[in-house]
Design a protein around this motif. Sequence first.
Motif, PDB file in Angstrom:
ATOM      1  N   ASN A   1       0.823  -1.212   0.000  1.00 26.99           N
ATOM      2  CA  ASN A   1       0.000   0.000   0.000  1.00 26.99           C
ATOM      3  C   ASN A   1       0.856   1.260   0.000  1.00 26.99           C
ATOM      4  OD1 ASN A   1      -2.743  -1.034   0.008  1.00 26.99           O
ATOM      5  ND2 ASN A   1      -2.212  -1.914   2.007  1.00 26.99           N
ATOM      6  N   ARG A   2       1.663   1.373  -1.019  1.00 23.94           N
ATOM      7  CA  ARG A   2       2.498   2.550  -1.257  1.00 23.94           C
ATOM      8  C   ARG A   2       2.906   2.531  -2.723  1.00 23.94           C
ATOM      9  NH1 ARG A   2       5.606  -1.139   1.601  1.00 23.94           N
ATOM     10  NH2 ARG A   2       7.470  -1.923   0.516  1.00 23.94           N
ATOM     11  N   ARG A   3       3.478   3.634  -3.179  1.00 22.88           N
ATOM     12  CA  ARG A   3       3.954   3.705  -4.556  1.00 22.88           C
ATOM     13  C   ARG A   3       5.373   3.142  -4.655  1.00 22.88           C
ATOM     14  NH1 ARG A   3       1.746   9.071  -3.963  1.00 22.88           N
ATOM     15  NH2 ARG A   3      -0.197   9.289  -5.157  1.00 22.88           N
ATOM     16  N   PRO A   4       5.702   2.472  -5.743  1.00 24.85           N
ATOM     17  CA  PRO A   4       7.105   2.098  -5.969  1.00 24.85           C
ATOM     18  C   PRO A   4       7.920   3.345  -6.270  1.00 24.85           C
ATOM     19  CG  PRO A   4       5.797   1.649  -7.926  1.00 24.85           C
ATOM     20  CD  PRO A   4       4.832   2.085  -6.857  1.00 24.85           C
ATOM     21  N   THR A   5       9.229   3.240  -6.110  1.00 26.04           N
ATOM     22  CA  THR A   5      10.105   4.393  -6.314  1.00 26.04           C
ATOM     23  C   THR A   5      10.971   4.277  -7.567  1.00 26.04           C
ATOM     24  OG1 THR A   5      11.824   3.391  -4.927  1.00 26.04           O
ATOM     25  CG2 THR A   5      10.224   4.853  -3.840  1.00 26.04           C
ATOM     26  N   LYS A   6      10.907   3.144  -8.245  1.00 23.27           N
ATOM     27  CA  LYS A   6      11.748   2.962  -9.427  1.00 23.27           C
ATOM     28  C   LYS A   6      11.160   1.900 -10.341  1.00 23.27           C
ATOM     29  CE  LYS A   6      15.408   1.829  -6.952  1.00 23.27           C
ATOM     30  NZ  LYS A   6      14.943   1.570  -5.560  1.00 23.27           N
ATOM     31  N   ILE A   7      11.689   1.852 -11.550  1.00 20.80           N
ATOM     32  CA  ILE A   7      11.401   0.802 -12.523  1.00 20.80           C
ATOM     33  C   ILE A   7      12.690   0.038 -12.781  1.00 20.80           C
ATOM     34  CG2 ILE A   7      10.782   0.317 -14.931  1.00 20.80           C
ATOM     35  CD1 ILE A   7       9.088   2.883 -14.876  1.00 20.80           C
ATOM     36  N   VAL A   8      12.606  -1.285 -12.842  1.00 20.16           N
ATOM     37  CA  VAL A   8      13.757  -2.114 -13.209  1.00 20.16           C
ATOM     38  C   VAL A   8      13.421  -2.844 -14.505  1.00 20.16           C
ATOM     39  CG1 VAL A   8      15.339  -3.940 -12.525  1.00 20.16           C
ATOM     40  CG2 VAL A   8      14.414  -2.397 -10.787  1.00 20.16           C
TER      41      VAL A   8
ATOM     42  N   GLY B   1      16.325  -7.783  -3.620  1.00 19.51           N
ATOM     43  CA  GLY B   1      16.577  -6.572  -2.851  1.00 19.51           C
ATOM     44  C   GLY B   1      15.805  -5.361  -3.325  1.00 19.51           C
ATOM     45  N   GLN B   2      15.113  -5.465  -4.457  1.00 21.55           N
ATOM     46  CA  GLN B   2      14.401  -4.316  -5.017  1.00 21.55           C
ATOM     47  C   GLN B   2      12.910  -4.574  -5.215  1.00 21.55           C
ATOM     48  OE1 GLN B   2      15.908  -1.309  -5.514  1.00 21.55           O
ATOM     49  NE2 GLN B   2      17.673  -2.293  -4.564  1.00 21.55           N
ATOM     50  N   ASN B   3      12.446  -5.761  -4.916  1.00 23.89           N
ATOM     51  CA  ASN B   3      11.065  -6.103  -5.228  1.00 23.89           C
ATOM     52  C   ASN B   3      10.044  -5.294  -4.444  1.00 23.89           C
ATOM     53  OD1 ASN B   3      11.621  -8.133  -7.173  1.00 23.89           O
ATOM     54  ND2 ASN B   3      12.177  -9.538  -5.515  1.00 23.89           N
ATOM     55  N   GLU B   4      10.396  -4.830  -3.259  1.00 19.90           N
ATOM     56  CA  GLU B   4       9.456  -4.046  -2.466  1.00 19.90           C
ATOM     57  C   GLU B   4       9.505  -2.556  -2.817  1.00 19.90           C
ATOM     58  OE1 GLU B   4       9.404  -4.791   1.678  1.00 19.90           O
ATOM     59  OE2 GLU B   4       9.036  -6.934   1.445  1.00 19.90           O
ATOM     60  N   GLN B   5      10.316  -2.206  -3.818  1.00 16.48           N
ATOM     61  CA  GLN B   5      10.470  -0.796  -4.173  1.00 16.48           C
ATOM     62  C   GLN B   5      10.234  -0.513  -5.652  1.00 16.48           C
ATOM     63  OE1 GLN B   5      14.398   0.601  -2.808  1.00 16.48           O
ATOM     64  NE2 GLN B   5      14.525  -1.261  -1.594  1.00 16.48           N
ATOM     65  N   SER B   6      10.073  -1.549  -6.469  1.00 16.20           N
ATOM     66  CA  SER B   6      10.152  -1.312  -7.908  1.00 16.20           C
ATOM     67  C   SER B   6       9.129  -2.093  -8.714  1.00 16.20           C
ATOM     68  CB  SER B   6      11.556  -1.675  -8.407  1.00 16.20           C
ATOM     69  OG  SER B   6      11.819  -3.050  -8.182  1.00 16.20           O
ATOM     70  N   ILE B   7       8.883  -1.571  -9.913  1.00 17.55           N
ATOM     71  CA  ILE B   7       8.091  -2.247 -10.929  1.00 17.55           C
ATOM     72  C   ILE B   7       9.054  -2.929 -11.891  1.00 17.55           C
ATOM     73  CG2 ILE B   7       6.544  -1.909 -12.910  1.00 17.55           C
ATOM     74  CD1 ILE B   7       5.105  -1.616 -10.266  1.00 17.55           C
ATOM     75  N   GLY B   8       8.830  -4.210 -12.155  1.00 13.07           N
ATOM     76  CA  GLY B   8       9.678  -4.965 -13.061  1.00 13.07           C
ATOM     77  C   GLY B   8       9.030  -5.107 -14.432  1.00 13.07           C
ATOM     78  N   ILE B   9       9.727  -4.637 -15.457  1.00 14.35           N
ATOM     79  CA  ILE B   9       9.257  -4.722 -16.834  1.00 14.35           C
ATOM     80  C   ILE B   9      10.275  -5.514 -17.637  1.00 14.35           C
ATOM     81  CG2 ILE B   9       8.687  -3.440 -18.931  1.00 14.35           C
ATOM     82  CD1 ILE B   9       7.910  -1.078 -17.150  1.00 14.35           C
TER      83      ILE B   9
END
Length: 219
Positions: free
Chosen positions: A61-68, A142-150
């Motif tokens: 329930n928050r916005r991601p901060t990056k795209i990977v 290490g980034q899954n809780e912060q990012s969108i994966g494309i």
Amino acid sequence: MSFRKPSRRHMLLAGSGGLIAAALPGTAHAGARTARAVEPDIDSTSQWNARPPRSAPRLLNRRPTKIVVHHTVGPNTSDFSRAQAHTHAHWVQDLHMDDNGWLDSGYHFLVSRGGWITEGRHRSLSTLRGGSSFVLASHTSGQNEQSIGIASEGAYHDGAQPPAAQWDVLVTLCAYVCGQYRIAPTQIYGHKDFGTTLCPGVIHDKLPQLRSQVAASMG
């Protein structure tokens, strides 16, 4: 497989190299001004008949901060059809569920070589449209809780370049994700930025171009 009338994907590709200027202002994490881009045509998990996940995706329930950005290391097919995009989405989901033992596809979204976008992990599309939450995926340690994966269909380790339709739609999707989640285009990374991997191949070398084109499309 039936086809719909000309979609937003095709309208996006028809204008300015696949880019549409944004209309609604927002605020980026980095403090720069962003705008909400036009939503591209994205085939949901129900549209490509995905397998049900083993368990419900975890909602953050928050916005991601990056795209990977990733590539899937599948064949560099010359089949640019929507049917192939769906076949590829199945291949990725089967690999991640059956070989990796994950609950669902590890990526939020996939971009086919023909420029079709498919939803990966269930609920990725609905949460993206909402713009205030996202589902936990399994694409970057290490980034899954912060990012969108494309992930881009294909293998780009040996100098192969993504087709123009794939690249243009990757730009359009990243612009939409940045606008919805108020992510600055500077916060677009490649998988190898966060681990020992060659992923996403030569696409990593094109990240400055990707960031620049995403920023330009958002005004």
